[in-house]
Design an enzyme around this catalytic site. Structure first.
Site, PDB file in Angstrom:
ATOM      1  N   SER A 105      45.454  34.464  38.280  1.00 25.46           N
ATOM      2  CA  SER A 105      44.435  33.785  39.262  1.00 25.46           C
ATOM      3  C   SER A 105      42.752  34.035  38.519  1.00 25.46           C
ATOM      4  O   SER A 105      41.718  33.054  39.608  1.00 25.46           O
ATOM      5  CB  SER A 105      44.691  34.107  40.796  1.00 25.46           C
ATOM      6  OG  SER A 105      45.622  33.292  40.667  1.00 25.46           O
ATOM      7  N   LYS A 145      41.286  31.366  37.349  1.00 23.34           N
ATOM      8  CA  LYS A 145      40.884  29.067  38.182  1.00 23.34           C
ATOM      9  C   LYS A 145      39.890  29.170  38.767  1.00 23.34           C
ATOM     10  O   LYS A 145      39.703  28.149  38.408  1.00 23.34           O
ATOM     11  CB  LYS A 145      41.928  29.735  39.715  1.00 23.34           C
ATOM     12  CG  LYS A 145      43.386  30.133  39.449  1.00 23.34           C
ATOM     13  CD  LYS A 145      44.096  29.922  40.985  1.00 23.34           C
ATOM     14  CE  LYS A 145      45.530  30.329  40.478  1.00 23.34           C
ATOM     15  NZ  LYS A 145      45.565  30.916  41.530  1.00 23.34           N
ATOM     16  N   TYR A 171      49.238  25.915  33.295  1.00 17.41           N
ATOM     17  CA  TYR A 171      49.227  26.727  34.074  1.00 17.41           C
ATOM     18  C   TYR A 171      49.863  28.495  34.198  1.00 17.41           C
ATOM     19  O   TYR A 171      48.831  29.284  34.177  1.00 17.41           O
ATOM     20  CB  TYR A 171      49.219  26.778  35.643  1.00 17.41           C
ATOM     21  CG  TYR A 171      49.268  27.662  36.423  1.00 17.41           C
ATOM     22  CD1 TYR A 171      48.252  27.666  37.461  1.00 17.41           C
ATOM     23  CD2 TYR A 171      50.747  27.868  37.326  1.00 17.41           C
ATOM     24  CE1 TYR A 171      47.892  28.266  38.493  1.00 17.41           C
ATOM     25  CE2 TYR A 171      50.174  28.928  38.296  1.00 17.41           C
ATOM     26  CZ  TYR A 171      49.246  29.055  38.611  1.00 17.41           C
ATOM     27  OH  TYR A 171      48.809  30.354  39.930  1.00 17.41           O
ATOM     28  N   TYR A 216      42.397  34.400  48.887  1.00 16.76           N
ATOM     29  CA  TYR A 216      43.421  33.795  49.468  1.00 16.76           C
ATOM     30  C   TYR A 216      43.059  33.679  51.225  1.00 16.76           C
ATOM     31  O   TYR A 216      42.094  33.843  51.529  1.00 16.76           O
ATOM     32  CB  TYR A 216      44.613  34.363  49.081  1.00 16.76           C
ATOM     33  CG  TYR A 216      44.665  34.201  47.820  1.00 16.76           C
ATOM     34  CD1 TYR A 216      44.616  32.770  47.332  1.00 16.76           C
ATOM     35  CD2 TYR A 216      45.088  35.455  47.065  1.00 16.76           C
ATOM     36  CE1 TYR A 216      44.820  32.569  45.900  1.00 16.76           C
ATOM     37  CE2 TYR A 216      45.035  35.045  45.746  1.00 16.76           C
ATOM     38  CZ  TYR A 216      44.873  34.035  45.517  1.00 16.76           C
ATOM     39  OH  TYR A 216      45.264  34.288  43.511  1.00 16.76           O
ATOM     40  N   VAL A 242      46.585  38.416  40.821  1.00 13.39           N
ATOM     41  CA  VAL A 242      47.515  39.353  41.592  1.00 13.39           C
ATOM     42  C   VAL A 242      47.276  41.024  39.908  1.00 13.39           C
ATOM     43  O   VAL A 242      48.961  41.695  40.060  1.00 13.39           O
ATOM     44  CB  VAL A 242      49.255  38.977  41.776  1.00 13.39           C
ATOM     45  CG1 VAL A 242      49.246  37.869  42.598  1.00 13.39           C
ATOM     46  CG2 VAL A 242      49.258  37.603  40.271  1.00 13.39           C
TER      47      VAL A 242
HETATM   48  N1  GLU Z   1      49.692  33.512  37.825  1.00 12.87           N
HETATM   49  C1  GLU Z   1      49.616  33.526  38.987  1.00 12.87           C
HETATM   50  C2  GLU Z   1      51.137  32.855  40.543  1.00 12.87           C
HETATM   51  O1  GLU Z   1      50.821  31.399  40.194  1.00 12.87           O
HETATM   52  C3  GLU Z   1      48.549  33.859  40.204  1.00 12.87           C
HETATM   53  C4  GLU Z   1      48.542  34.251  41.629  1.00 12.87           C
HETATM   54  C5  GLU Z   1      47.255  35.031  41.461  1.00 12.87           C
HETATM   55  O2  GLU Z   1      47.200  35.294  40.640  1.00 12.87           O
HETATM   56  O3  GLU Z   1      46.972  34.784  42.613  1.00 12.87           O
HETATM   57  O4  GLU Z   1      51.872  33.316  41.386  1.00 12.87           O
END
Ligand code: GLU
Length: 289
Positions: free
Chosen positions: A50, A53, A177, A225, A243
Site C-alpha cells: 500500500s 498508493k 492494482y 488505516y 502490509v
Molecule cells: N495489496 C494489499 C491489499 O489490497 C495492500 C494492503 C496494504 O498494504 O495495506 O490488500
C-alpha cells in the site's frame, strides 16, 4: 526495541508474503541536504504494497486534478484497510484514497482510457524517477498470489462498480492494482522515492508544492488505516504503511524515512517499523506538532 522479541506476524492473506521471516529490519533516512543514512537490511527488496498508493494518488491527481475527489473522499475511515461496510453506507464513495476501496478508485482513474500495461509503465516510471533508480520492478508472483486470494478486493471492486464508481471492468482495475502493490523496493530506494514529499529545493520535483502538502496531510490522517490516529500520536509525522511491512514517513522540510520489518501489528502496520519511527522521531525531535 531490540530487547522486545515480538516481531508481529507477516500478512497471511497473501500467501507469497505469509512465508517471509518477520524477524528482519531495515531503515533508510534521506535528509534535506541529500545525505542518506541506512541501517539493517537496507538493500533487501520487499513488497511495498500500500505504500504505492501515495504514488498512484499523485499520478491520479496529476491526470484528473480535483475532479478525483468526486469519486473518493479525504476523511479517515476509522475502519480496517479492507472494510466493506462503510462503502455500502456511503453509496460507493470510499472515505479516502489510502484504504483499499479508495486506492482501487485511484488506480481506476490512472487506468482510464488505456491498457493496464501502459498505466503500470507510468506508475513504475514515476517511482523510478522519484527514487533515481531503474532497478525497481514488479514481482509478478506476488501479484498473482494476491489475485488468486483477493476475494475482499474483488468484493470491493464489484461494489464500487455497482455504485457506478468504476470506469473499467473490475478485473482490469484490480489486475493493475495488484501489480502496482507488488512493486518491490529496498528501504534505500523507498526513502529516495519519498524525497519529493519533503518539499525542499534540490529534491526531485514531481508534483507542485501545494500537492506535496496535501499528500502529506492525507498520509498523516489516513496513512495507517484505523491506526492513523495512534501513529500520529506516537510518531507525529505523515506516513504511509503497507502490509509488506514497509512505511514511508516524511518530516516536511527535513527528511524522508523508509522502514521495513514484515511483522505487523493489529492494524496491519509494521510493528517494529512503527516503533523505530517513534524512537527516531523522539530522538531527532521530528514532529509536525
Ligand atoms: N495489496 C494489499 C491489499 O489490497 C495492500 C494492503 C496494504 O498494504 O495495506 O490488500
Amino acid at each position: 526495541m531490540r530487547r522486545d522479541d515480538n516481531w508481529g506476524c507477516p500478512a497471511d492473506y497473501i500467501p507469497e508474503l505469509a512465508r517471509i521471516d518477520p524477524a528482519q529490519f531495515a531503515i533508510a533516512v534521506v535528509t534535506a541536504d541529500g545525505k542518506l543514512h541506512t541501517a539493517g537490511d537496507a538493500d533487501t527488496p520487499f513488497s511495498v504494497q500500500s505504500v504505492t498508493k501515495v504514488f498512484t494518488l499523485a499520478i491520479a491527481l496529476g491526470r484528473s486534478g480535483d475532479q478525483l475527489w468526486q469519486r473518493v473522499g479525504r476523511e479517515p475511515s476509522g475502519l480496517a484497510f479492507n472494510s466493506i461496510v462503510q462503502l455500502e453506507r456511503e453509496a460507493g464513495r470510499p472515505r479516502n484514497p489510502f484504504i483499499n476501496a479508495g486506492a482501487i478508485v485511484t488506480t481506476d482513474e490512472v487506468l482510464a482510457g488505456r491498457a493496464p500495461r501502459d498505466a503500470l509503465a507510468e506508475i513504475v516510471q514515476f517511482v523510478r524517477t522519484a527514487a533515481g533508480s531503474d532497478d525497481i520492478h514488479i514481482n509478478d508472483a506476488v501479484a498473482a498470489s494476491e489475485n488468486a486470494h483477493g476475494h475482499r478486493n474483488y468484493a470491493l471492486a464489484h461494489f464500487l462498480a455497482s455504485f457506478d464508481n468504476l470506469r473499467n471492468p473490475p478485473e482490469m482495475t484490480l489486475g493493475t492494482y495488484f501489480h502496482h502493490c507488488a512493486l518491490e523496493m529496498s528501504v534505500r530506494q523507498l526513502a529516495q522515492a519519498g524525497r519529493f514529499l519533503m518539499g525542499v529545493p534540490g529534491m526531485p520535483r514531481l508534483v507542485s508544492m501545494a500537492r506535496v502538502r496535501r499528500l502529506n496531510a492525507l498520509m498523516l490522517t489516513c496513512g495507517h488505516y484505523d491506526g492513523s490516529g495512534d501513529f500520529a500520536y506516537r510518531v507525529g509525522i505523515p506516513g504511509k504503511s503497507g502490509v509488506g511491512g514497509g512505511i514511508l514517513a516524511i518530516v516536511p522540510g527535513k527528511a524522508a524515512i523508509a522502514v521495513w520489518s514484515p511483522g505487523l501489528n493489529r492494524y496491519g502496520n509494521s510493528r517494529k517499523g512503527t516503533e523505530a519511527l517513534a524512537v527516531l522521531a523522539r530522538k531527532m525531535n521530528w514532529s509536525i506538532f
